[in-house]
Scaffold this active site. Structure first.
Site, PDB file in Angstrom:
ATOM      1  N   TYR A   1       5.005   7.430   3.642  1.00 53.88           N
ATOM      2  CA  TYR A   1       4.854   6.868   2.301  1.00 53.88           C
ATOM      3  C   TYR A   1       4.431   7.975   1.338  1.00 53.88           C
ATOM      4  CZ  TYR A   1       4.827   2.017   4.038  1.00 53.88           C
ATOM      5  OH  TYR A   1       5.159   0.813   4.610  1.00 53.88           O
TER       6      TYR A   1
ATOM      7  N   ASP B   1       5.246  -4.748  -0.895  1.00 51.19           N
ATOM      8  CA  ASP B   1       4.701  -5.742  -1.812  1.00 51.19           C
ATOM      9  C   ASP B   1       5.416  -5.717  -3.162  1.00 51.19           C
ATOM     10  OD1 ASP B   1       2.789  -6.648  -0.018  1.00 51.19           O
ATOM     11  OD2 ASP B   1       1.278  -5.212  -0.685  1.00 51.19           O
TER      12      ASP B   1
ATOM     13  N   ARG C   1      -2.277   2.419  -0.330  1.00 53.61           N
ATOM     14  CA  ARG C   1      -2.806   2.274  -1.697  1.00 53.61           C
ATOM     15  C   ARG C   1      -4.316   2.468  -1.723  1.00 53.61           C
ATOM     16  NH1 ARG C   1      -0.282  -3.328  -3.491  1.00 53.61           N
ATOM     17  NH2 ARG C   1      -1.770  -3.046  -5.213  1.00 53.61           N
TER      18      ARG C   1
ATOM     19  N   ARG D   1       7.210  -4.898   5.147  1.00 51.66           N
ATOM     20  CA  ARG D   1       7.325  -5.802   4.003  1.00 51.66           C
ATOM     21  C   ARG D   1       6.624  -5.190   2.797  1.00 51.66           C
ATOM     22  NH1 ARG D   1       5.602 -11.503   6.946  1.00 51.66           N
ATOM     23  NH2 ARG D   1       7.346 -11.600   8.435  1.00 51.66           N
TER      24      ARG D   1
END
Length: 268
Positions: A128, A70, A220, A68
């Site tokens: 990522y 953001d 992040r 999911r």
């Protein structure tokens, strides 16, 4: 979220008792969306995909995504699983969905999947990429896709040295933001690279990380932690101390969402 103008005829399928599973590979620019997951009052990627699927197949879809993402986060290779009774061929589904979707969401592939396929639970590894832009001038065309770091240069070599401390099997609780309960905070990072190239009067720095799973805001926070190393406020070996502390307050900041891309998801 402008609609594409090259419309194709929408087909309806005949619904039969048997079902099949499909795997959709989806790319999207997340700038206009409140994340992947459907919300009743906000635009989401899942929402626009469900609308397009419903129009073509007359089904109420139950979609599973590999993760999911953001609000503001992007994807080059999000994977979505769906069980369907539709008999429309994958190539026609691909064409029809893309004709109905906004121009910031693209279905890259529609492929058969094994029975019971679940995009979240069946994934083995995810990759990522976090993108930074350093320099005094904001990057006009990439402004929605990078973290513009204005506070001086970043040493990508030192960031890479610090990033090497993340590789391996560790408890990453120091890098997890509050908001998602997990049964375990142990994850395995198999690869982390930091690359750089000159662009637009500054530098583009990419942090690419592959692992068997990621905690909420983990990538992040990896980026925010490595920025502390790159700016010279912390040495590369400090990253190991962050992991050992098992305390979110010891890590760097959570980097802004717009620099994050889900690159690919791997399955058996």
């Amino acid at each position: 979220m402008r609609r594409r103008s090259n419309r194709v005829a929408v087909e309806s399928s005949s619904v039969v008792a048997a079902t099949r599973w499909l795997k959709l590979t989806v790319a999207y620019d997340g700038a206009a969306y409140a994340g992947w997951q459907w919300q009743p009052t906000e635009p989401t990627v899942q929402g626009v995909l469900q609308d397009a699927w419903r129009t073509i197949t007359q089904e109420e879809p139950r979609l599973t995504a590999s993760g999911r993402t953001d609000a503001g986060v992007h994807a080059e290779g999000q994977v979505v699983g769906v069980e369907t009774a539709s008999t429309i061929e994958p190539r026609r589904l691909l064409r029809g969905l893309n004709a109905l979707l906004p121009d910031d969401v693209v279905i890259r592939a529609v492929d058969p999947a094994p029975a019971g396929f679940h995009a979240t639970h069946d994934s083995l590894r995810k990759t990522y990429r976090y993108q930074l832009h350093t320099g005094p001038t904001p990057p006009l065309f990439d402004r929605r896709h990078v973290w513009h770091w204005r506070a001086g240069p970043l040493d990508a070599e030192r960031m890479g040295q610090g990033g090497a401390c993340f590789v391996g099997r560790h408890d990453f609780v120091s890098l997890e933001s509050v908001g998602s309960e997990r049964s375990s905070t142990v994850r395995t990072i198999t690869d982390l690279t930091v690359t750089t190239r000159p662009v637009d009067g500054g530098e583009r720095i990419d942090i690419t990380v592959t692992g068997d799973g990621f905690l909420y805001n983990m990538v992040r926070t990896i980026a925010g932690t490595l920025v502390e190393v790159g700016r010279g406020s912390k040495p590369p070996e400090w990253v190991a101390e962050v992991l050992a502390a098992r305390n979110r307050a010891k890590a760097g900041q959570t980097a802004p969402p717009q620099g994050l891309f889900l690159v690919r998801v791997e399955y058996s």
